[in-house]
Scaffold this motif. Structure first.
Motif, PDB file in Angstrom:
ATOM      1  N   THR A 103       0.746  -1.368  -0.073  1.00 13.44           N
ATOM      2  CA  THR A 103      -0.181  -0.068   0.081  1.00 13.44           C
ATOM      3  C   THR A 103       0.813   1.408   0.051  1.00 13.44           C
ATOM      4  N   ILE A 104       0.549   2.125  -0.902  1.00 11.57           N
ATOM      5  CA  ILE A 104       1.371   3.440  -0.985  1.00 11.57           C
ATOM      6  C   ILE A 104       0.274   4.661  -0.887  1.00 11.57           C
ATOM      7  N   TYR A 105       0.615   5.558  -0.392  1.00  9.80           N
ATOM      8  CA  TYR A 105      -0.096   6.825  -0.219  1.00  9.80           C
ATOM      9  C   TYR A 105       0.577   7.796  -0.648  1.00  9.80           C
ATOM     10  N   PRO A 106       0.174   8.863  -1.423  1.00  6.51           N
ATOM     11  CA  PRO A 106      -1.302   8.991  -1.953  1.00  6.51           C
ATOM     12  C   PRO A 106      -1.397   8.123  -3.063  1.00  6.51           C
ATOM     13  N   LEU A 107      -2.685   7.539  -3.399  1.00  7.11           N
ATOM     14  CA  LEU A 107      -2.988   6.981  -4.476  1.00  7.11           C
ATOM     15  C   LEU A 107      -2.713   7.824  -5.643  1.00  7.11           C
ATOM     16  N   GLY A 108      -2.192   7.111  -6.671  1.00 11.45           N
ATOM     17  CA  GLY A 108      -1.896   7.907  -7.760  1.00 11.45           C
ATOM     18  C   GLY A 108      -0.577   8.653  -8.052  1.00 11.45           C
ATOM     19  N   LEU A 109       0.349   8.126  -6.941  1.00 10.67           N
ATOM     20  CA  LEU A 109       1.732   8.768  -6.844  1.00 10.67           C
ATOM     21  C   LEU A 109       2.494   8.394  -7.927  1.00 10.67           C
ATOM     22  N   ALA A 110       2.410   7.266  -8.581  1.00  9.50           N
ATOM     23  CA  ALA A 110       3.320   6.572  -9.760  1.00  9.50           C
ATOM     24  C   ALA A 110       2.836   7.667 -11.077  1.00  9.50           C
ATOM     25  N   ASN A 111       1.643   7.713 -10.966  1.00  8.11           N
ATOM     26  CA  ASN A 111       1.125   8.637 -12.273  1.00  8.11           C
ATOM     27  C   ASN A 111       1.503   9.893 -12.252  1.00  8.11           C
ATOM     28  N   LEU A 112       1.527  10.579 -11.030  1.00 12.10           N
ATOM     29  CA  LEU A 112       1.861  12.006 -10.809  1.00 12.10           C
ATOM     30  C   LEU A 112       3.289  12.128 -11.107  1.00 12.10           C
ATOM     31  N   ILE A 113       4.211  11.386 -10.570  1.00 12.91           N
ATOM     32  CA  ILE A 113       5.657  11.371 -10.955  1.00 12.91           C
ATOM     33  C   ILE A 113       5.963  11.209 -12.539  1.00 12.91           C
ATOM     34  N   ALA A 114       5.272  10.279 -12.990  1.00 14.75           N
ATOM     35  CA  ALA A 114       5.191   9.870 -14.589  1.00 14.75           C
ATOM     36  C   ALA A 114       4.750  11.314 -15.144  1.00 14.75           C
ATOM     37  N   GLU A 115       4.019  11.991 -14.919  1.00 13.64           N
ATOM     38  CA  GLU A 115       3.570  13.143 -15.357  1.00 13.64           C
ATOM     39  C   GLU A 115       4.692  14.368 -15.225  1.00 13.64           C
ATOM     40  N   ILE A 116       5.114  14.273 -14.364  1.00 12.85           N
ATOM     41  CA  ILE A 116       6.058  15.413 -13.772  1.00 12.85           C
ATOM     42  C   ILE A 116       7.335  15.151 -14.790  1.00 12.85           C
ATOM     43  N   ARG A 117       7.680  13.915 -14.888  1.00 12.12           N
ATOM     44  CA  ARG A 117       8.823  13.337 -15.754  1.00 12.12           C
ATOM     45  C   ARG A 117       8.545  13.926 -17.175  1.00 12.12           C
ATOM     46  N   ALA A 118       7.335  13.498 -17.605  1.00  7.94           N
ATOM     47  CA  ALA A 118       6.945  13.982 -18.994  1.00  7.94           C
ATOM     48  C   ALA A 118       6.826  15.440 -19.470  1.00  7.94           C
ATOM     49  N   ALA A 119       6.141  16.019 -18.511  1.00  9.91           N
ATOM     50  CA  ALA A 119       5.688  17.378 -18.953  1.00  9.91           C
ATOM     51  C   ALA A 119       6.037  18.399 -17.956  1.00  9.91           C
ATOM     52  N   GLY A 120       6.696  18.027 -16.802  1.00 10.99           N
ATOM     53  CA  GLY A 120       6.977  19.076 -16.084  1.00 10.99           C
ATOM     54  C   GLY A 120       5.975  19.147 -14.914  1.00 10.99           C
ATOM     55  N   VAL A 121       6.187  20.049 -14.002  1.00  9.62           N
ATOM     56  CA  VAL A 121       5.613  20.527 -12.877  1.00  9.62           C
ATOM     57  C   VAL A 121       4.174  21.208 -13.549  1.00  9.62           C
ATOM     58  N   PRO A 122       2.972  20.696 -13.011  1.00 13.02           N
ATOM     59  CA  PRO A 122       1.748  21.045 -13.383  1.00 13.02           C
ATOM     60  C   PRO A 122       1.510  22.538 -12.983  1.00 13.02           C
ATOM     61  N   ASP A 123       0.991  23.184 -13.963  1.00 16.50           N
ATOM     62  CA  ASP A 123       0.507  24.650 -13.548  1.00 16.50           C
ATOM     63  C   ASP A 123      -0.377  24.921 -12.455  1.00 16.50           C
ATOM     64  N   THR A 124      -1.257  23.851 -12.243  1.00 15.50           N
ATOM     65  CA  THR A 124      -1.985  24.067 -10.893  1.00 15.50           C
ATOM     66  C   THR A 124      -1.955  22.738 -10.247  1.00 15.50           C
ATOM     67  N   PRO A 125      -2.220  22.780  -8.876  1.00 16.53           N
ATOM     68  CA  PRO A 125      -1.999  21.373  -8.170  1.00 16.53           C
ATOM     69  C   PRO A 125      -3.090  20.423  -8.736  1.00 16.53           C
ATOM     70  N   VAL A 126      -2.647  19.152  -8.817  1.00 13.08           N
ATOM     71  CA  VAL A 126      -3.460  17.984  -9.192  1.00 13.08           C
ATOM     72  C   VAL A 126      -4.149  17.532  -7.936  1.00 13.08           C
ATOM     73  N   VAL A 127      -5.485  17.121  -8.032  1.00 16.86           N
ATOM     74  CA  VAL A 127      -6.360  16.583  -7.047  1.00 16.86           C
ATOM     75  C   VAL A 127      -6.131  15.080  -6.985  1.00 16.86           C
ATOM     76  N   LEU A 128      -5.658  14.500  -5.798  1.00 23.69           N
ATOM     77  CA  LEU A 128      -5.453  13.253  -5.623  1.00 23.69           C
ATOM     78  C   LEU A 128      -6.541  12.546  -4.839  1.00 23.69           C
ATOM     79  N   ARG A 129      -6.830  11.276  -5.040  1.00 26.96           N
ATOM     80  CA  ARG A 129      -7.975  10.877  -4.271  1.00 26.96           C
ATOM     81  C   ARG A 129      -7.267   9.967  -3.127  1.00 26.96           C
TER      82      ARG A 129
END
Length: 153
Positions: free
Chosen positions: A127-153
């Motif tokens: 179990t890893i919290y927050p859920l969706g952490l891997a996807n968030l890191i992948a997005e940062i690697r691909a597109a950089g830091v988001p312009d607005t904070p991503v809402v995690l569940r």
């Protein structure tokens, strides 16, 4: 009646290879990002630095703190009472050598610390919290830091 608000600052700490630092919490058996509730009058970036120092013994000078990249709201129990915890996640870069458990002043229930690769995050059954952490890191690697904070569940 709605549970009281508990603001919390959390950090997604990456090393030079984009591995993410997680800590294992024995009280529930899960891996999570470092962080915790804000002290009275404290802002989020200050809380992130304090939590890194308290939990992991990281000196402020060794942290390159970035922007808020995500947030999450959840209801859970603290001290036997429900609270609505609103977590703001900040990106930080630090070297593995910055971690010094001997300097940690409040390791709390942390039983282990570990740097995880993106593939390990995606493949684990733990179990890893927050859920969706891997996807968030992948997005940062691909597109950089988001312009607005991503809402995690």
């Amino acid at each position: 009646m709605a549970p009281p608000l508990r603001p919390a600052a959390r950090v997604i700490a990456l090393d030079d290879d984009d591995n993410v630092l997680l800590r294992y919490d024995e009280n529930g058996g899960f891996w999570a990002t470092p962080g915790g509730s804000l002290d009275s009058g404290e802002d989020y970036p200050t809380a992130v630095r304090r939590e890194l120092r308290e939990e992991l013994g990281v000196d402020d000078a060794q942290v390159r703190l970035g922007a808020q990249i995500a947030e999450r709201s959840k209801i859970h129990q603290v001290g036997g009472h429900d609270v609505r915890q609103v977590e703001k996640y900040y990106l930080a870069h630090l070297a593995a050598t910055a971690i010094n458990p001997a300097r940690a002043t409040q390791p709390d229930t942390t039983r282990a610390r570990r740097w995880w690769t993106l593939d390990e995050l995606r493949d684990t059954r733990e179990t890893i919290y927050p859920l969706g952490l891997a996807n968030l890191i992948a997005e940062i690697r691909a597109a950089g830091v988001p312009d607005t904070p991503v809402v995690l569940r």
